[in-house]
Design a protein around this motif. Structure first.
Motif, mmCIF file in Angstrom:
data_model
loop_
_atom_site.group_PDB
_atom_site.id
_atom_site.type_symbol
_atom_site.label_atom_id
_atom_site.label_comp_id
_atom_site.label_asym_id
_atom_site.label_seq_id
_atom_site.Cartn_x
_atom_site.Cartn_y
_atom_site.Cartn_z
ATOM 1 N N VAL A 199 34.036 39.409 50.461
ATOM 2 C CA VAL A 199 34.034 40.534 49.655
ATOM 3 C C VAL A 199 32.290 40.775 49.288
ATOM 4 C CG1 VAL A 199 33.219 38.138 48.044
ATOM 5 C CG2 VAL A 199 34.250 40.362 46.988
ATOM 6 N N GLN A 200 33.051 42.798 48.706
ATOM 7 C CA GLN A 200 31.925 43.112 48.620
ATOM 8 C C GLN A 200 31.637 43.223 47.170
ATOM 9 O OE1 GLN A 200 34.428 45.128 50.718
ATOM 10 N NE2 GLN A 200 33.683 43.280 51.539
ATOM 11 N N LEU A 201 30.464 42.816 47.318
ATOM 12 C CA LEU A 201 29.235 43.539 45.197
ATOM 13 C C LEU A 201 28.842 44.250 45.143
ATOM 14 C CD1 LEU A 201 28.803 39.652 44.897
ATOM 15 C CD2 LEU A 201 30.948 40.598 44.450
ATOM 16 N N GLN A 202 28.983 45.404 43.707
ATOM 17 C CA GLN A 202 27.543 46.175 43.653
ATOM 18 C C GLN A 202 27.683 46.083 42.368
ATOM 19 O OE1 GLN A 202 26.932 48.964 45.474
ATOM 20 N NE2 GLN A 202 25.821 49.500 43.952
ATOM 21 N N ALA A 203 25.647 45.712 41.841
ATOM 22 C CA ALA A 203 25.278 45.538 41.217
ATOM 23 C C ALA A 203 24.821 46.677 40.621
ATOM 24 C CB ALA A 203 24.585 44.383 40.979
ATOM 25 N N SER A 204 24.833 46.371 38.758
ATOM 26 C CA SER A 204 24.158 47.952 38.490
ATOM 27 C C SER A 204 24.245 47.867 37.127
ATOM 28 C CB SER A 204 25.127 49.047 38.781
ATOM 29 O OG SER A 204 26.655 49.153 37.780
ATOM 30 N N GLY A 205 23.522 49.047 35.930
ATOM 31 C CA GLY A 205 23.160 48.961 34.766
ATOM 32 C C GLY A 205 21.329 47.845 34.758
ATOM 33 N N GLY A 206 20.579 48.098 35.358
ATOM 34 C CA GLY A 206 19.356 47.565 35.318
ATOM 35 C C GLY A 206 18.600 49.327 34.589
ATOM 36 N N ARG B 122 38.580 41.392 47.573
ATOM 37 C CA ARG B 122 39.557 40.459 47.265
ATOM 38 C C ARG B 122 39.626 39.958 45.818
ATOM 39 N NH1 ARG B 122 39.465 40.084 51.583
ATOM 40 N NH2 ARG B 122 39.182 38.667 53.883
ATOM 41 N N THR B 123 40.414 38.723 45.571
ATOM 42 C CA THR B 123 40.700 39.224 44.334
ATOM 43 C C THR B 123 39.607 38.036 43.133
ATOM 44 O OG1 THR B 123 43.088 39.195 44.847
ATOM 45 C CG2 THR B 123 42.599 37.934 42.498
ATOM 46 N N PHE B 124 38.754 38.729 42.583
ATOM 47 C CA PHE B 124 37.740 38.564 42.392
ATOM 48 C C PHE B 124 37.325 37.099 41.396
ATOM 49 C CE2 PHE B 124 33.088 38.631 41.735
ATOM 50 C CZ PHE B 124 32.946 39.480 41.032
ATOM 51 N N SER B 125 38.850 36.699 40.480
ATOM 52 C CA SER B 125 38.981 36.067 39.385
ATOM 53 C C SER B 125 39.309 34.770 40.266
ATOM 54 C CB SER B 125 40.610 36.554 39.266
ATOM 55 O OG SER B 125 41.783 36.611 39.893
ATOM 56 N N ARG B 126 39.276 34.923 41.173
ATOM 57 C CA ARG B 126 39.653 33.738 42.020
ATOM 58 C C ARG B 126 38.355 33.096 42.348
ATOM 59 N NH1 ARG B 126 44.902 34.196 46.283
ATOM 60 N NH2 ARG B 126 46.001 34.676 44.466
ATOM 61 N N TYR B 127 37.469 33.543 42.676
ATOM 62 C CA TYR B 127 35.732 33.752 42.785
ATOM 63 C C TYR B 127 34.497 32.635 41.699
ATOM 64 C CZ TYR B 127 36.584 35.465 47.572
ATOM 65 O OH TYR B 127 36.579 35.484 48.521
ATOM 66 N N GLY C 209 39.667 28.835 36.685
ATOM 67 C CA GLY C 209 39.258 28.372 35.328
ATOM 68 C C GLY C 209 38.062 29.560 34.583
ATOM 69 N N GLY C 210 37.269 30.034 34.862
ATOM 70 C CA GLY C 210 36.938 31.055 33.691
ATOM 71 C C GLY C 210 35.508 30.703 32.897
ATOM 72 N N ARG D 109 34.370 39.272 31.447
ATOM 73 C CA ARG D 109 34.807 40.199 32.715
ATOM 74 C C ARG D 109 36.471 41.038 31.930
ATOM 75 N NH1 ARG D 109 35.513 34.539 36.041
ATOM 76 N NH2 ARG D 109 36.399 36.341 37.284
ATOM 77 N N ASP D 110 37.042 41.707 33.578
ATOM 78 C CA ASP D 110 37.348 42.141 33.132
ATOM 79 C C ASP D 110 38.114 42.121 34.882
ATOM 80 O OD1 ASP D 110 39.318 44.294 33.715
ATOM 81 O OD2 ASP D 110 38.393 45.933 32.397
#
Length: 125
Positions: A1-8, A26-31, A54-55, A71-72
Motif C-alpha cells: 500500500v502507498q500512503l500520501q500525507a498532506s495538510g501540514g 489496497r483496501t485501506f479499511s482492513r489496515y 474494527g475502527g 476516516r472516509d
C-alpha cells in the motif's frame, strides 16, 4: 500500500489543521492506520491510530481532547484533525499502516510496514 500525507503548514498557536492520509493499492479499511510525529532531535512518537477494520481509535495522552481521527473508507483516507495547536506540536507528521500488528504494538512505530512521506506542521507562538 502507498500512503500520501498532506495538510501540514504554518499555523499560530491555538489554530487548527487537518492532515490527510490517502492510501492506494489496497483496501485501506482492513489496515491499522496510525499517525506519528517527529520533532527535530527527538524520537518519532505515536499520535493516534485506528486499529484495523474494527475502527477503534486510540489517541496519545499528549494530544487527547485536541486531536481527533476520522476516516472516509470510500476515499481510502484517514484524517487527523488538530485543534488548539501548541508550539510543542511542531513536527513532521507521518501516516503509517500495517495489516497485521497487534493492539499492544499500536504505539510502536517500528511495527508499521508502510509509511507516507511526512508533512511538516509548524506552530508559531
Amino acid at each position: 500500500v502507498q500512503l500520501q500525507a498532506s495538510g501540514g503548514g504554518l499555523v499560530q498557536a491555538g489554530g487548527s489543521l487537518r492532515l490527510s492520509c490517502v492510501a492506494s493499492g489496497r483496501t485501506f479499511s482492513r489496515y491499522t492506520v496510525g499517525w506519528f510525529r517527529q520533532a527535530p532531535g527527538k524520537e518519532r512518537e505515536f499520535v493516534a491510530a485506528y486499529f484495523r477494520s474494527g475502527g477503534s481509535a486510540y489517541v496519545a495522552d499528549s494530544v487527547k481532547g485536541r486531536f481527533t481521527l476520522s476516516r472516509d473508507n470510500a476515499k481510502n483516507t484517514v484524517y487527523l484533525q488538530m485543534r488548539s495547536l501548541k508550539p510543542d506540536d511542531t513536527a513532521v507528521y507521518y501516516c503509517a499502516a500495517d495489516s497485521s500488528l497487534i493492539l499492544s504494538s499500536l504505539r510502536d512505530y517500528v511495527q508499521y510496514d508502510y509509511w507516507g512521506q511526512g508533512t511538516l506542521v509548524t506552530v508559531s507562538s
